[in-house]
Enzyme design. Structure first.
Site, PDB file in Angstrom:
ATOM      1  N   ARG A 122       0.813  -1.236   0.000  1.00 52.80           N
ATOM      2  CA  ARG A 122       0.000   0.000   0.000  1.00 52.80           C
ATOM      3  C   ARG A 122       0.838   1.274   0.000  1.00 52.80           C
ATOM      4  O   ARG A 122       0.354   2.355   0.328  1.00 52.80           O
ATOM      5  CB  ARG A 122      -0.981   0.040   1.159  1.00 52.80           C
ATOM      6  CG  ARG A 122      -1.995  -1.066   1.114  1.00 52.80           C
ATOM      7  CD  ARG A 122      -3.301  -0.664   1.750  1.00 52.80           C
ATOM      8  NE  ARG A 122      -4.289  -1.698   1.545  1.00 52.80           N
ATOM      9  CZ  ARG A 122      -4.467  -2.726   2.373  1.00 52.80           C
ATOM     10  NH1 ARG A 122      -3.753  -2.835   3.459  1.00 52.80           N
ATOM     11  NH2 ARG A 122      -5.385  -3.627   2.106  1.00 52.80           N
ATOM     12  N   LYS A 144       3.329  11.840 -11.200  1.00 50.02           N
ATOM     13  CA  LYS A 144       2.572  10.918 -12.056  1.00 50.02           C
ATOM     14  C   LYS A 144       3.385   9.644 -12.191  1.00 50.02           C
ATOM     15  O   LYS A 144       4.538   9.676 -12.634  1.00 50.02           O
ATOM     16  CB  LYS A 144       2.362  11.523 -13.451  1.00 50.02           C
ATOM     17  CG  LYS A 144       1.187  12.451 -13.543  1.00 50.02           C
ATOM     18  CD  LYS A 144       0.911  12.811 -15.003  1.00 50.02           C
ATOM     19  CE  LYS A 144      -0.234  13.789 -15.121  1.00 50.02           C
ATOM     20  NZ  LYS A 144      -0.443  14.215 -16.526  1.00 50.02           N
ATOM     21  N   GLU A 186       9.974  18.481 -24.589  1.00 49.11           N
ATOM     22  CA  GLU A 186       9.222  18.876 -23.388  1.00 49.11           C
ATOM     23  C   GLU A 186       9.642  20.278 -22.935  1.00 49.11           C
ATOM     24  O   GLU A 186       8.823  21.045 -22.425  1.00 49.11           O
ATOM     25  CB  GLU A 186       9.425  17.856 -22.257  1.00 49.11           C
ATOM     26  CG  GLU A 186       8.942  16.436 -22.553  1.00 49.11           C
ATOM     27  CD  GLU A 186       7.415  16.259 -22.495  1.00 49.11           C
ATOM     28  OE1 GLU A 186       6.686  17.247 -22.302  1.00 49.11           O
ATOM     29  OE2 GLU A 186       6.956  15.109 -22.681  1.00 49.11           O
ATOM     30  N   LYS A 227       7.245  23.674 -14.012  1.00 49.61           N
ATOM     31  CA  LYS A 227       6.418  22.498 -13.743  1.00 49.61           C
ATOM     32  C   LYS A 227       5.989  22.458 -12.277  1.00 49.61           C
ATOM     33  O   LYS A 227       4.836  22.131 -11.954  1.00 49.61           O
ATOM     34  CB  LYS A 227       7.171  21.219 -14.122  1.00 49.61           C
ATOM     35  CG  LYS A 227       6.341  19.994 -13.829  1.00 49.61           C
ATOM     36  CD  LYS A 227       6.340  18.950 -14.867  1.00 49.61           C
ATOM     37  CE  LYS A 227       5.279  17.909 -14.534  1.00 49.61           C
ATOM     38  NZ  LYS A 227       5.549  16.610 -15.056  1.00 49.61           N
ATOM     39  N   GLU A 237      -4.506  17.267 -11.624  1.00 50.06           N
ATOM     40  CA  GLU A 237      -4.935  17.521 -13.005  1.00 50.06           C
ATOM     41  C   GLU A 237      -6.445  17.742 -13.119  1.00 50.06           C
ATOM     42  O   GLU A 237      -7.107  17.221 -14.018  1.00 50.06           O
ATOM     43  CB  GLU A 237      -4.478  16.390 -13.932  1.00 50.06           C
ATOM     44  CG  GLU A 237      -4.369  16.854 -15.384  1.00 50.06           C
ATOM     45  CD  GLU A 237      -3.682  15.851 -16.282  1.00 50.06           C
ATOM     46  OE1 GLU A 237      -2.478  15.651 -16.141  1.00 50.06           O
ATOM     47  OE2 GLU A 237      -4.383  15.282 -17.137  1.00 50.06           O
ATOM     48  N   ARG A 241      -3.244  21.731 -14.769  1.00 49.64           N
ATOM     49  CA  ARG A 241      -2.161  20.797 -15.109  1.00 49.64           C
ATOM     50  C   ARG A 241      -2.336  20.200 -16.508  1.00 49.64           C
ATOM     51  O   ARG A 241      -1.377  19.720 -17.115  1.00 49.64           O
ATOM     52  CB  ARG A 241      -2.057  19.698 -14.043  1.00 49.64           C
ATOM     53  CG  ARG A 241      -0.842  18.814 -14.240  1.00 49.64           C
ATOM     54  CD  ARG A 241      -0.550  17.914 -13.071  1.00 49.64           C
ATOM     55  NE  ARG A 241       0.593  17.061 -13.376  1.00 49.64           N
ATOM     56  CZ  ARG A 241       1.239  16.331 -12.495  1.00 49.64           C
ATOM     57  NH1 ARG A 241       0.876  16.342 -11.234  1.00 49.64           N
ATOM     58  NH2 ARG A 241       2.266  15.584 -12.875  1.00 49.64           N
ATOM     59  N   ASN A 245      -0.175  18.697 -21.043  1.00 50.41           N
ATOM     60  CA  ASN A 245      -0.442  17.639 -22.031  1.00 50.41           C
ATOM     61  C   ASN A 245      -0.432  18.152 -23.465  1.00 50.41           C
ATOM     62  O   ASN A 245      -0.736  17.399 -24.394  1.00 50.41           O
ATOM     63  CB  ASN A 245      -1.799  16.981 -21.745  1.00 50.41           C
ATOM     64  CG  ASN A 245      -1.804  16.261 -20.408  1.00 50.41           C
ATOM     65  OD1 ASN A 245      -0.791  15.700 -20.014  1.00 50.41           O
ATOM     66  ND2 ASN A 245      -2.921  16.307 -19.705  1.00 50.41           N
ATOM     67  N   HIS A 248       0.451  15.990 -26.528  1.00 48.20           N
ATOM     68  CA  HIS A 248       0.466  14.590 -26.095  1.00 48.20           C
ATOM     69  C   HIS A 248      -0.712  13.754 -26.590  1.00 48.20           C
ATOM     70  O   HIS A 248      -0.631  12.529 -26.561  1.00 48.20           O
ATOM     71  CB  HIS A 248       0.561  14.507 -24.571  1.00 48.20           C
ATOM     72  CG  HIS A 248       1.956  14.809 -24.059  1.00 48.20           C
ATOM     73  ND1 HIS A 248       2.557  16.037 -24.229  1.00 48.20           N
ATOM     74  CD2 HIS A 248       2.865  14.036 -23.395  1.00 48.20           C
ATOM     75  CE1 HIS A 248       3.775  16.007 -23.695  1.00 48.20           C
ATOM     76  NE2 HIS A 248       3.983  14.809 -23.183  1.00 48.20           N
ATOM     77  N   HIS A 252       1.076  10.879 -28.090  1.00 50.57           N
ATOM     78  CA  HIS A 252       0.981   9.526 -27.515  1.00 50.57           C
ATOM     79  C   HIS A 252       0.462   8.526 -28.549  1.00 50.57           C
ATOM     80  O   HIS A 252       0.913   7.377 -28.591  1.00 50.57           O
ATOM     81  CB  HIS A 252       0.043   9.519 -26.298  1.00 50.57           C
ATOM     82  CG  HIS A 252       0.745   9.871 -25.016  1.00 50.57           C
ATOM     83  ND1 HIS A 252       0.066  10.204 -23.871  1.00 50.57           N
ATOM     84  CD2 HIS A 252       2.064   9.907 -24.688  1.00 50.57           C
ATOM     85  CE1 HIS A 252       0.939  10.459 -22.895  1.00 50.57           C
ATOM     86  NE2 HIS A 252       2.149  10.286 -23.366  1.00 50.57           N
ATOM     87  N   HIS A 267       9.749   9.200 -27.031  1.00 53.77           N
ATOM     88  CA  HIS A 267       8.623   9.990 -26.539  1.00 53.77           C
ATOM     89  C   HIS A 267       8.706  11.450 -27.017  1.00 53.77           C
ATOM     90  O   HIS A 267       7.732  12.006 -27.540  1.00 53.77           O
ATOM     91  CB  HIS A 267       8.585   9.933 -25.014  1.00 53.77           C
ATOM     92  CG  HIS A 267       7.489  10.752 -24.411  1.00 53.77           C
ATOM     93  ND1 HIS A 267       6.159  10.430 -24.552  1.00 53.77           N
ATOM     94  CD2 HIS A 267       7.511  11.917 -23.698  1.00 53.77           C
ATOM     95  CE1 HIS A 267       5.417  11.342 -23.940  1.00 53.77           C
ATOM     96  NE2 HIS A 267       6.210  12.253 -23.414  1.00 53.77           N
TER      97      HIS A 267
END
Ligand code: GLY
Length: 373
Positions: A122, A144, A186, A227, A237, A241, A245, A248, A252, A267
Site C-alpha cells: 500500500r 505521475k 518537453e 512544472k 490535473e 495541469r 499535455n 500529447h 501519444h 517519446h
C-alpha cells in the site's frame, strides 16, 4: 552549485512538500542528503543501459548495501511484466513498509518504479533520480507514476509524490544524442504553454549552446520551476495541469502506433510531431497564425526534432488511439491547445473534420521544401 526548488502539493497533505535538487555530481553524495536512518533498507531500481554507467556512483557509503533491481531498458518494457519483476524483487529481498526505493533512470524507470512503490504494501517511499533530459525536465517532477497497458500509454497509474527528486546533470554527458534531443521537446512545450520569454531564450540558444552543461542546467532549473508551479496549483490535473499535455494527445497516439513497427519514435520525438499537429489544430480553431506554426516547426527543427512523419499513418488508427486519451470525457476528445503562443487552454472540443485536416500537415512538405513526387 546545487539549486533547490521546493515543490508544494497541498492536495496530498500539508507535509507532502519535497525538494528538487539540481546540480553536477549529486549522485555520489546522495547518501548524505537522504534521511536514510528512517528506512529499514534501500533498493535501487535501474535499467540495463543506466546500471553500467551510474549504479556504482550511488552504491557506496551508506548506500553500499542497497540492492539493485535491474530491468531491461526501453519503453516496450514499461508493462506489467516489468512491474511484476520489481514487486517480486521487493518481496524476495525482504522489503517492508519502511523500505525506500530509488528510481535511477529515465522516464520508464521513474514511472514504473514510482508505481511499484505506490502499490507495494500500500505504498513505500521513493526518490526519483532521473538520468535523461526528458525525465529531468518533466517526468520526474509532479508525482505521475504508472505503466502502459493494452498498448495504451500510461493507462494504469496514480498520482503519488516522491520524497525528493535529485537531478545530477552529469548523467546527461553519457546520454545518447538522440535521447538528449528527445528531451528538448518537453522543454519547448514549457515555453509554448506558459512562458514566451523562455521560448525566446530557447530560440536564441538553439544552435551554439544546446550541448553545454551550463545551458542544460539553466534549462532544467527553469523547466522544473515552471512544472513545480503548475503542479502546486493543480496536483491532480483537475484543470490547469492539463496544459502540460499539449502535444500529447496526437503525440501519444503516434508513439504507441510506432511501437507496433520496427522504427519506434522516442517519446519526445512523438511529442514534437504531436505539438505540430496540435498547433495546427489551434490555427484552424482561429487561435494562432500560420506564421506561429511555421516558427514552432523551425524551433523544433533547430533542436533536431521531427516535424513530419517518416511514414504516413492511417487516420482511423490515429483516431482510435486518440480515443484512449485520458483527457477525453464520455468518448469525446478534449484538447489542450495554444490560445496564443505562450498560453495554453484546455478541455477544448474540436470538430473531428478539423482534427483530421490538421494531422495531414504532418505528411505535407515542410515550409520551403519541395513536395516529393
Ligand atoms: N507530463 C505531464 C504531467 O506531469 O502532468
Amino acid at each position: 552549485m546545487t539549486v533547490t526548488i521546493e515543490i508544494a502539493v497541498p492536495a496530498s497533505h500539508e507535509s507532502a512538500n519535497y525538494p528538487i535538487w539540481i546540480g553536477a555530481d549529486l549522485l555520489p553524495s546522495l547518501e548524505q542528503r537522504l534521511p536514510l536512518e528512517r528506512y529499514s533498507n534501500v533498493t535501487i531500481l535501474t535499467d540495463t543501459n543506466v546500471a553500467p554507467r551510474w549504479l556504482a556512483s550511488l552504491q557506496h557509503g551508506k548506500l553500499a548495501s542497497a540492492k539493485a533491481c535491474v530491468i531491461p531498458a526501453g519503453e516496450e518494457h514499461k508493462n506489467l511484466n516489468a512491474l511484476q519483476t520489481v514487486w517480486e524483487h521487493l518481496h524476495n529481498t525482504g522489503c517492508d513498509r519502511r523500505s525506500l526505493l530509488l528510481n535511477l533512470g529515465g522516464g520508464v524507470i521513474g514511472d514504473l518504479g514510482g508505481f511499484a512503490a505506490s502499490t507495494y504494501m500500500r505504498g513505500i517511499d521513493f526518490v526519483q533520480l532521473p538520468t535523461t533530459l526528458l525525465s529531468q525536465v518533466d517526468a520526474s517532477v509532479g508525482g505521475k507514476v504508472g505503466c502502459n497497458f493494452n498498448e495504451v500509454k500510461n493507462l494504469l497509474g496514480a498520482f503519488n509524490q516522491p520524497q525528493a527528486v535529485c537531478i545530477d546533470t552529469n548523467t546527461l554527458k553519457t546520454l545518447p544524442p538522440r535521447e538528449l534531443r528527445s528531451g528538448w521537446a518537453e522543454v519547448i512545450k514549457h515555453g509554448l504553454i506558459r512562458d514566451t520569454s523562455y521560448l525566446r531564450l530557447l530560440a536564441e540558444n538553439s544552435k551554439e549552446e544546446s550541448q553545454s552543461s551550463a545551458w542544460l542546467a539553466r534549462v532544467i532549473e527553469r523547466s522544473c520551476r515552471l512544472k513545480a508551479e503548475v503542479v502546486t496549483l493543480d496536483e491532480r490535473e483537475g484543470g490547469l495541469r492539463k496544459i502540460l499535455n499539449f502535444g500529447h494527445t496526437v503525440g501519444h497516439a503516434i508513439e504507441s502506433l510506432s511501437h507496433q513497427g520496427d522504427a519506434p519514435y522516442l517519446h519526445g520525438e512523438a511529442v514534437a510531431l504531436g505539438m505540430v499537429a496540435e498547433a495546427e489544430i489551434s490555427r484552424l480553431q482561429g487561435y494562432i497564425s500560420e506564421d506561429d506554426v511555421v516558427e514552432l516547426e523551425q524551433l523544433l527543427t533547430d533542436y533536431q526534432l521531427p516535424v513530419r512523419l517518416k511514414a504516413s499513418l492511417p487516420w482511423e488508427s490515429l483516431q482510435s488511439k486518440m480515443l484512449t486519451d485520458k483527457k477525453n470525457v464520455g468518448g469525446s476528445l478534449r484538447w489542450t491547445l495554444l490560445q496564443k503562443v505562450g498560453q495554453a487552454v484546455f478541455d477544448v472540443e474540436v470538430e473531428e473534420s478539423l482534427v483530421k485536416s490538421a494531422v495531414t500537415r504532418l505528411s505535407q512538405a515542410s515550409h520551403g521544401e519541395e513536395i516529393p513526387r
